[in-house]
Structure formats: C-alpha cells, structure tokens
Design a protein around this motif. Structure first.
Motif, PDB file in Angstrom:
ATOM      1  N   GLU A  36       0.450  -1.024   0.103  1.00 53.14           N
ATOM      2  CA  GLU A  36       0.493  -0.059   0.049  1.00 53.14           C
ATOM      3  C   GLU A  36       0.593   1.036  -0.027  1.00 53.14           C
ATOM      4  OE1 GLU A  36      -2.851   2.179   3.863  1.00 53.14           O
ATOM      5  OE2 GLU A  36      -4.160   0.969   2.283  1.00 53.14           O
ATOM      6  N   HIS A  78      -6.762   2.735  -0.118  1.00 51.67           N
ATOM      7  CA  HIS A  78      -6.963   1.432   1.161  1.00 51.67           C
ATOM      8  C   HIS A  78      -7.186   0.577   0.965  1.00 51.67           C
ATOM      9  CE1 HIS A  78      -6.343   0.302   5.691  1.00 51.67           C
ATOM     10  NE2 HIS A  78      -8.150   0.325   5.621  1.00 51.67           N
ATOM     11  N   HIS A  79      -5.995  -0.801   1.982  1.00 52.83           N
ATOM     12  CA  HIS A  79      -5.506  -1.554   1.484  1.00 52.83           C
ATOM     13  C   HIS A  79      -5.893  -2.745   2.982  1.00 52.83           C
ATOM     14  CE1 HIS A  79      -1.814  -3.890  -0.071  1.00 52.83           C
ATOM     15  NE2 HIS A  79      -2.587  -5.067  -0.002  1.00 52.83           N
ATOM     16  N   HIS A 106      -7.718   8.228   5.253  1.00 54.28           N
ATOM     17  CA  HIS A 106      -6.760   7.267   5.183  1.00 54.28           C
ATOM     18  C   HIS A 106      -6.336   7.228   6.156  1.00 54.28           C
ATOM     19  CE1 HIS A 106      -3.801   4.396   2.609  1.00 54.28           C
ATOM     20  NE2 HIS A 106      -4.201   3.897   3.671  1.00 54.28           N
ATOM     21  N   HIS A 163      -5.750   4.859   9.760  1.00 53.07           N
ATOM     22  CA  HIS A 163      -3.999   4.283  10.229  1.00 53.07           C
ATOM     23  C   HIS A 163      -3.520   4.981  11.294  1.00 53.07           C
ATOM     24  CE1 HIS A 163      -3.985   1.236   6.755  1.00 53.07           C
ATOM     25  NE2 HIS A 163      -3.978   2.647   6.308  1.00 53.07           N
TER      26      HIS A 163
HETATM   27 ZN    ZN Z   1      -4.722   2.319   3.946  1.00 53.59          ZN
END
Ligand code: ZN
Ligand code: ZN
Length: 263
Positions: free
Chosen positions: A133, A195-196, A227, A231
């Motif tokens: 990512e 985003h992953h 995002h 995180h």
């Molecule tokens: Zn992410």
C-alpha cells in the motif's frame, strides 16, 4: 472472536527474530518479541485457566514442546534457545519480502496470522508477490527500491482508480470528499488514496488479471484525512464502516453550534 493463532503462523516471524539475534533466541525473549511485532489480540491475549500464560505465549511454547521446527528442519532447540538452521535461513530469505509486507502495512492481527499460515501450508514453495500500500497510495510515492514491486502496485492502483471512477469522479468512501471538485480539475484531477484492507498476494504463476479482480474487493478509495484517521492507531487500522459511523455521528453534533450560534 478474534485470535486463535496456530503454530504455523509463528514459523516465519520466529525465524526472522532468530536471524535478528545472530541466529538464536530463548523462549521468553521469543514470546516478548513476537508479541511486539505481531500485536496479538482477542482470545490470544486472554490468560488461560489455571496458568499465568496467555494463549499466545502458550502457542509459542508449543513450538518447542511439539518440535515444530525440528520437524520442518528450520531450527534446532538447544540450551534453552531456538537456533536457525541453513534450511530455516533459506525459508526466511525466500519469504522475506512477504514478511516485511505483512509486518509493515498495519493489517489486522487476524489477516497477518492467516497469511502466515497460508505461506506455510502452500505445498510447493512458490514465489509470492505482494502489493504494498505504501508504495502506491501517492503518485510520487516511489520510495521502493524494488522496481518490480512498484510496477505491480502501480498496475493495481491504476486498475482500482479506473474501477472506482463513477461519471468521471472518485469520492472518498467515508466522507464523500472529492479532490476534483474541491481543488479544481487542474490540481485535484483523479487524486485519491487507496486503502488496502487485507493482504494481497499473488503466486508467481497465477494470472495477473484474475489477481487484480480479486484484489479490488480489498481496496477502498479514501481522501487523505480519512486514510490518516484509519491508520492513526499504527497497530490496528480502523474499520471503514466504523469511520463512516464516527463521521456521521460527529458531523451531526458539529452542525448544532453552526445552526444555533451562541454569542
Ligand atoms: Zn490504508
Ligand atoms: Zn474522507
């Protein structure tokens, strides 16, 4: 219920920690350091009945009592220490990229452990390719030294952008922010971060197009603020749905003083 790690999930991380300590590590250090890098949660951090141990540390101890490493030949146990063997080093090197990817990308504990199990149980050790990512959320984010890895990620990013564009626009999934509308066509055009959610692997002989289609289910377009909030806790990313709810609840409250200004 989260948790319920198995020994297979600890093989690569344990070999990695042995290699960091000149090839060997004692059981209690191994428990401590595996905890630091894997961030166990849920059932795995509960203390077992009649013991002082958590389930996680019990499973680490089982690596020794079940002779897990002797059986696969990746490490020996001598003088209270696990010692990596040549076969263990080779296994580690063959999977180092995927190990770094899993530990560096803030995936959930469950996704990390499931992935480690998948690596150990893949019969023929095929080369695994990963999608990082960090390597592709920003256009200029070419901080990767490995070009092949960047190219794979860039292909996925382009593919995702195309799929997420509706009527020429891409919006943040959580707050509906649109870079194009806010910053204008010239500056904001096509900008979005991706985003992953879960780790995305591809075995070397698997079809790239199929992998991309599969991978798309784990991608979410987000604005930079959402995002970052997802995180913000480096150890466990926030759920996309949870952030959506937070935004809905909070922005509703925030509109009250604007509607009824108190001066
Ligand atoms: Zn992410
Ligand atoms: Zn947003």
């Amino acid at each position: 219920m989260e948790g319920r790690i198995t020994e297979a999930a600890l093989v690569l991380p344990a070999l990695y920690l042995m290699s960091l300590h000149d090839g060997k590590i004692g059981t209690s250090d191994l428990i401590k350091e595996l905890t630091d890098i894997m961030h166990p949660r849920g059932e795995d951090v509960q203390i077992l009945d009649n013991r002082r141990d958590t389930r996680f540390s019990q499973i680490v101890r089982n690596l020794k009592s079940h002779n897990t490493f002797n059986r696969n030949g990746f490490a020996d146990y001598e003088d209270g220490c696990f010692q990596i063997t040549k076969a263990g080093q080779e296994h580690l090197e063959a999977n180092r990229e995927v190990l770094n990817y899993l530990l560096d990308n803030n995936f959930s504990y469950k996704d990390i452990t499931d992935s480690f199990v998948k690596i150990e149980t893949t019969k023929k050790q095929k080369k695994i390719e990963v999608f990082d990512e960090e390597a592709w959320i920003n256009e200029g984010g070419k901080k990767e030294t490995k070009t092949a890895r960047y190219d794979r990620s860039a292909r996925l990013r382009d593919y995702a952008r195309e799929k997420f564009t509706i009527d020429g626009q891409i919006c943040c999934t959580c707050c509906r922010f649109n870079f194009n509308k806010f910053y204008g066509q010239e500056l904001g055009r096509d900008y979005i971060e991706i985003h992953h959610i879960k780790p995305i692997f591809k075995y070397e002989d698997e079809d790239m197009e199929k992998t991309l289609k599969e991978a798309l289910k784990n991608l979410v377009p987000l604005c930079s603020n959402c995002h970052s909030m997802i995180h913000r806790n480096r150890k466990e990313p926030l759920d996309v749905e949870t952030l959506k709810e937070i935004i809905e609840n909070t922005s509703m409250k925030n509109t009250i003083p604007i509607a009824n200004p108190i001066i």
